[in-house]
Design a protein around this motif. Structure first.
Motif, PDB file in Angstrom:
ATOM      1  N   LEU A  40       0.841  -1.201   0.000  1.00 37.79           N
ATOM      2  CA  LEU A  40       0.000   0.000   0.000  1.00 37.79           C
ATOM      3  C   LEU A  40       0.877   1.251   0.000  1.00 37.79           C
ATOM      4  CD1 LEU A  40      -2.656  -1.142   2.632  1.00 37.79           C
ATOM      5  CD2 LEU A  40      -2.686  -1.424   0.150  1.00 37.79           C
ATOM      6  N   GLU A  41       0.578   2.193  -0.900  1.00 38.46           N
ATOM      7  CA  GLU A  41       1.409   3.388  -1.047  1.00 38.46           C
ATOM      8  C   GLU A  41       0.608   4.674  -1.148  1.00 38.46           C
ATOM      9  OE1 GLU A  41       3.765   2.687  -4.507  1.00 38.46           O
ATOM     10  OE2 GLU A  41       5.111   1.258  -3.518  1.00 38.46           O
ATOM     11  N   ALA A  42      -0.691   4.594  -1.381  1.00 39.76           N
ATOM     12  CA  ALA A  42      -1.480   5.807  -1.610  1.00 39.76           C
ATOM     13  C   ALA A  42      -2.908   5.596  -1.125  1.00 39.76           C
ATOM     14  CB  ALA A  42      -1.483   6.156  -3.103  1.00 39.76           C
ATOM     15  N   TRP A  43      -3.633   6.713  -0.994  1.00 34.13           N
ATOM     16  CA  TRP A  43      -5.037   6.638  -0.565  1.00 34.13           C
ATOM     17  C   TRP A  43      -5.857   5.789  -1.525  1.00 34.13           C
ATOM     18  CZ3 TRP A  43      -5.554   8.139   4.179  1.00 34.13           C
ATOM     19  CH2 TRP A  43      -4.821   9.203   4.696  1.00 34.13           C
ATOM     20  N   SER A  44      -5.539   5.871  -2.807  1.00 32.48           N
ATOM     21  CA  SER A  44      -6.301   5.125  -3.811  1.00 32.48           C
ATOM     22  C   SER A  44      -6.198   3.617  -3.607  1.00 32.48           C
ATOM     23  CB  SER A  44      -5.825   5.497  -5.216  1.00 32.48           C
ATOM     24  OG  SER A  44      -4.430   5.248  -5.359  1.00 32.48           O
ATOM     25  N   ASP A  45      -5.138   3.158  -2.936  1.00 39.47           N
ATOM     26  CA  ASP A  45      -4.975   1.719  -2.700  1.00 39.47           C
ATOM     27  C   ASP A  45      -6.040   1.158  -1.764  1.00 39.47           C
ATOM     28  OD1 ASP A  45      -2.758   1.630  -4.331  1.00 39.47           O
ATOM     29  OD2 ASP A  45      -1.334   1.962  -2.692  1.00 39.47           O
ATOM     30  N   LEU A  46      -6.742   2.025  -1.043  1.00 40.39           N
ATOM     31  CA  LEU A  46      -7.795   1.548  -0.140  1.00 40.39           C
ATOM     32  C   LEU A  46      -8.964   0.922  -0.902  1.00 40.39           C
ATOM     33  CD1 LEU A  46      -7.882   4.455   2.477  1.00 40.39           C
ATOM     34  CD2 LEU A  46      -6.833   2.194   2.721  1.00 40.39           C
ATOM     35  N   SER A  47      -9.021   1.134  -2.206  1.00 37.20           N
ATOM     36  CA  SER A  47     -10.103   0.548  -3.005  1.00 37.20           C
ATOM     37  C   SER A  47      -9.865  -0.925  -3.330  1.00 37.20           C
ATOM     38  CB  SER A  47     -10.267   1.331  -4.317  1.00 37.20           C
ATOM     39  OG  SER A  47      -9.099   1.215  -5.120  1.00 37.20           O
ATOM     40  N   ARG A  48      -8.688  -1.438  -3.006  1.00 37.07           N
ATOM     41  CA  ARG A  48      -8.394  -2.835  -3.319  1.00 37.07           C
ATOM     42  C   ARG A  48      -9.341  -3.762  -2.553  1.00 37.07           C
ATOM     43  NH1 ARG A  48      -1.788  -3.337  -2.980  1.00 37.07           N
ATOM     44  NH2 ARG A  48      -1.294  -1.578  -4.359  1.00 37.07           N
ATOM     45  N   PRO A  49      -9.938  -4.709  -3.224  1.00 38.20           N
ATOM     46  CA  PRO A  49     -10.862  -5.637  -2.548  1.00 38.20           C
ATOM     47  C   PRO A  49     -10.111  -6.564  -1.606  1.00 38.20           C
ATOM     48  CG  PRO A  49     -10.507  -6.294  -4.842  1.00 38.20           C
ATOM     49  CD  PRO A  49      -9.859  -4.951  -4.681  1.00 38.20           C
ATOM     50  N   GLY A  50     -10.777  -6.907  -0.498  1.00 39.18           N
ATOM     51  CA  GLY A  50     -10.225  -7.884   0.436  1.00 39.18           C
ATOM     52  C   GLY A  50      -9.445  -7.298   1.587  1.00 39.18           C
ATOM     53  N   LEU A  51      -9.110  -6.003   1.540  1.00 37.35           N
ATOM     54  CA  LEU A  51      -8.385  -5.384   2.648  1.00 37.35           C
ATOM     55  C   LEU A  51      -9.297  -5.254   3.866  1.00 37.35           C
ATOM     56  CD1 LEU A  51      -6.450  -2.447   0.921  1.00 37.35           C
ATOM     57  CD2 LEU A  51      -5.473  -4.558   1.846  1.00 37.35           C
ATOM     58  N   ARG A  52      -8.785  -5.598   5.031  1.00 38.55           N
ATOM     59  CA  ARG A  52      -9.546  -5.448   6.272  1.00 38.55           C
ATOM     60  C   ARG A  52      -9.153  -4.121   6.929  1.00 38.55           C
ATOM     61  NH1 ARG A  52      -7.576 -10.091   9.662  1.00 38.55           N
ATOM     62  NH2 ARG A  52      -5.670  -9.466   8.574  1.00 38.55           N
ATOM     63  N   PHE A  53     -10.121  -3.267   7.106  1.00 37.04           N
ATOM     64  CA  PHE A  53      -9.855  -1.906   7.578  1.00 37.04           C
ATOM     65  C   PHE A  53     -10.270  -1.742   9.041  1.00 37.04           C
ATOM     66  CE2 PHE A  53     -10.644   2.674   7.943  1.00 37.04           C
ATOM     67  CZ  PHE A  53      -9.472   3.164   7.371  1.00 37.04           C
ATOM     68  N   MET A  54      -9.552  -0.865   9.770  1.00 37.25           N
ATOM     69  CA  MET A  54      -9.939  -0.480  11.127  1.00 37.25           C
ATOM     70  C   MET A  54     -10.077   1.037  11.142  1.00 37.25           C
ATOM     71  SD  MET A  54     -10.880  -1.318  14.120  1.00 37.25           S
ATOM     72  CE  MET A  54     -10.548  -3.095  13.932  1.00 37.25           C
ATOM     73  N   ASN A  55     -11.229   1.524  11.589  1.00 38.45           N
ATOM     74  CA  ASN A  55     -11.582   2.939  11.490  1.00 38.45           C
ATOM     75  C   ASN A  55     -11.459   3.651  12.823  1.00 38.45           C
ATOM     76  OD1 ASN A  55     -12.421   5.236  10.151  1.00 38.45           O
ATOM     77  ND2 ASN A  55     -14.298   4.323   9.357  1.00 38.45           N
ATOM     78  N   ARG A  56     -11.581   4.972  12.800  1.00 40.50           N
ATOM     79  CA  ARG A  56     -11.709   5.803  13.992  1.00 40.50           C
ATOM     80  C   ARG A  56     -13.170   6.224  14.156  1.00 40.50           C
ATOM     81  NH1 ARG A  56      -7.798   8.887  16.173  1.00 40.50           N
ATOM     82  NH2 ARG A  56      -9.485   9.486  17.587  1.00 40.50           N
ATOM     83  N   GLU A  57     -13.494   6.759  15.344  1.00 46.07           N
ATOM     84  CA  GLU A  57     -14.875   7.144  15.624  1.00 46.07           C
ATOM     85  C   GLU A  57     -15.253   8.415  14.879  1.00 46.07           C
ATOM     86  OE1 GLU A  57     -12.611   9.721  18.464  1.00 46.07           O
ATOM     87  OE2 GLU A  57     -12.365   7.785  17.453  1.00 46.07           O
ATOM     88  N   LYS A  58     -16.555   8.590  14.643  1.00 46.28           N
ATOM     89  CA  LYS A  58     -17.050   9.808  14.006  1.00 46.28           C
ATOM     90  C   LYS A  58     -16.687  11.018  14.865  1.00 46.28           C
ATOM     91  CE  LYS A  58     -21.035   7.671  11.709  1.00 46.28           C
ATOM     92  NZ  LYS A  58     -22.530   7.626  11.618  1.00 46.28           N
ATOM     93  N   GLY A  59     -16.289  12.098  14.205  1.00 49.33           N
ATOM     94  CA  GLY A  59     -15.921  13.311  14.921  1.00 49.33           C
ATOM     95  C   GLY A  59     -14.429  13.454  15.141  1.00 49.33           C
ATOM     96  N   SER A  60     -13.676  12.374  14.928  1.00 49.78           N
ATOM     97  CA  SER A  60     -12.220  12.449  15.091  1.00 49.78           C
ATOM     98  C   SER A  60     -11.592  13.013  13.818  1.00 49.78           C
ATOM     99  CB  SER A  60     -11.642  11.067  15.386  1.00 49.78           C
ATOM    100  OG  SER A  60     -11.784  10.215  14.262  1.00 49.78           O
ATOM    101  N   GLY A  61     -10.419  13.628  13.967  1.00 49.50           N
ATOM    102  CA  GLY A  61      -9.722  14.178  12.811  1.00 49.50           C
ATOM    103  C   GLY A  61      -9.327  13.101  11.820  1.00 49.50           C
ATOM    104  N   ALA A  62      -8.927  11.918  12.327  1.00 46.84           N
ATOM    105  CA  ALA A  62      -8.533  10.822  11.438  1.00 46.84           C
ATOM    106  C   ALA A  62      -9.720  10.327  10.624  1.00 46.84           C
ATOM    107  CB  ALA A  62      -7.925   9.681  12.247  1.00 46.84           C
ATOM    108  N   ARG A  63     -10.916  10.299  11.224  1.00 49.47           N
ATOM    109  CA  ARG A  63     -12.118   9.866  10.496  1.00 49.47           C
ATOM    110  C   ARG A  63     -12.463  10.873   9.399  1.00 49.47           C
ATOM    111  NH1 ARG A  63     -16.098   6.169  11.878  1.00 49.47           N
ATOM    112  NH2 ARG A  63     -17.810   6.208  10.386  1.00 49.47           N
TER     113      ARG A  63
END
Length: 318
Positions: free
Chosen positions: A182-205
Motif C-alpha cells: 500500500l502506497e497511496a489513498w487510492s490503494d484503499l479501493s483494493r478488494p479484500g483489505l480489512r480496515f480499522m476505522n476511527r470514531e465519528k468526529g475524530s480528525g482521522a475519520r
C-alpha cells in the motif's frame, strides 16, 4: 458515606446518565467540586451527593471539614476558595497533557481540565460553551486547508484566535513489511483489505472520509469501515495484531505500538482554538508565551514525529 470514596468523571456521567462533557461543564461552572489525581479528575462522594440534593431542590447541610486537615489536602476546596477558574482543554494528543502541565505552573487563577474528545466534537463543544481551548486537525479536501474552514463554519459570530500547536505526519498503518504494497489513498479501493476505522468526529475519520470522497471510493468498499477505535494507538494495535490490514492515523502511534509500519501520506496541522472573551483574554497571552517558550518546545522536540516550525504562530484571528 465514607469521605474516602470518590468518582471519576466517567462514573459521574454514567450515574447521572449525561455526557462526560456535561460533567465537565458542571465542574467548570463550579457546581460540582473536583480535584485532580495525576491526569484524572475526581469528585468526592460527599460532594456528589450534595450536588444531587441541590439539583432536587433540597439543599444538603454543610459537610464538616476537620480543622486538623489543611486546605491543601483537599484540592477541590482550596481551588473553589481561591476562586480558580476551570479551563477545559479538549483533544487526545500527548502534547496537550504537556501544555496543561505548563499552564498549571505558569498561569495563576485557572485550573486546566482535560477532555479527551475528537477534533470535530471539540469544536462543537466550544460552540456550545462547554470548552475553552480546543485542539483540531480537520482536513477540508476541496481546499487542502486544515481546520480554518471548519472553524469558520462552526464558530460563526464568535471572536476567536487560532494558534498552531504543531504539525505531524498522517497516513496508513500497515502490517510489518507492508505485504499488500500500500502506497497511496487510492490503494484503499483494493478488494479484500480489512480496515480499522476511527470514531465519528475524530480528525482521522474526517481525513479518511475526505480522501475516500476525493478518490471516488465508497465506504462500502472498505471491509471493516464500521469498526471503530477511539484513538490512534488503538487502530495501530489492531493492525499490529493482525486483526486488520490497514488503518489511518499519525506516525507517533506507530512508533509507540511497534510491530507495525507507517506510510506517511500527508502533513497535518494540529491547531488550538481559543474564544476571545473578557474572561479568557487575561490568560490567552500567557498561553501564547508558553507555546513560544524554549522549555515547552524542548519538551515537545523530545517526542518523535512533531514539526514545531510554526508552534505558537497565530494563524487566524477575528
Amino acid at each position: 458515606m465514607s469521605s474516602d470514596v470518590s468518582y471519576t468523571t466517567e462514573e459521574i456521567a454514567k450515574m447521572l446518565k449525561i455526557s462526560k462533557l456535561t460533567v465537565y461543564d458542571l465542574i467548570k461552572k463550579g457546581e460540582l467540586p473536583s480535584y485532580r489525581v495525576g491526569k484524572q479528575m475526581r469528585v468526592d462522594a460527599a460532594d456528589f451527593e450534595a450536588y444531587k440534593q441541590r439539583a432536587k431542590g433540597k439543599q444538603a447541610a454543610p459537610l464538616p471539614v476537620p480543622q486538623a486537615v489543611p486546605a491543601t489536602d483537599r484540592p477541590h476546596l482550596s481551588a473553589v476558595a481561591s476562586g480558580m477558574r476551570p479551563i477545559v482543554v479538549t483533544g487526545q494528543d500527548i502534547s496537550l497533557d504537556i501544555l496543561v502541565k505548563y499552564m498549571e505552573k505558569s498561569i495563576s487563577g485557572i485550573r486546566p481540565l482535560r477532555a479527551y474528545v475528537g477534533s470535530l466534537d471539540s469544536l462543537i463543544s466550544m460552540y456550545r460553551g462547554e470548552s475553552d481551548i480546543v485542539s483540531t486537525h480537520l482536513l477540508d479536501g476541496d481546499t487542502g486547508e486544515y481546520n480554518l474552514p471548519y472553524i469558520r463554519k462552526l464558530l460563526v459570530g464568535s471572536s476567536y484566535v487560532v494558534v498552531n500547536l504543531l504539525s505531524r505526519n498522517a497516513g496508513l498503518y500497515v502490517q510489518k513489511g507492508n505485504p499488500f504494497g500500500l502506497e497511496a489513498w487510492s490503494d484503499l479501493s483494493r478488494p479484500g483489505l480489512r480496515f480499522m476505522n476511527r470514531e465519528k468526529g475524530s480528525g482521522a475519520r474526517v481525513l479518511l472520509d475526505e480522501q475516500l470522497r476525493l478518490h471516488g471510493i465508497t465506504p462500502q468498499q472498505l471491509t471493516g469501515y464500521e469498526l471503530e477505535q477511539t484513538n490512534h494507538i488503538g487502530v495501530a494495535a489492531k493492525v499490529a495484531s493482525g486483526e486488520a490490514d490497514v488503518g489511518v492515523g499519525i506516525e507517533k502511534a506507530a512508533a509507540i505500538v511497534g510491530q507495525v509500519d507507517f506510510i506517511p501520506l500527508i502533513e497535518e496541522r494540529y491547531d488550538l482554538v481559543m474564544l476571545k472573551t473578557a474572561e479568557n483574554l487575561p490568560w490567552i497571552q500567557s498561553l501564547l508565551d508558553i507555546l513560544r517558550s524554549d522549555g515547552f518546545r524542548k519538551e515537545l522536540q523530545a517526542i518523535a514525529g512533531y514539526d514545531l516550525t510554526r508552534t505558537g504562530e497565530i494563524l487566524f484571528e477575528t
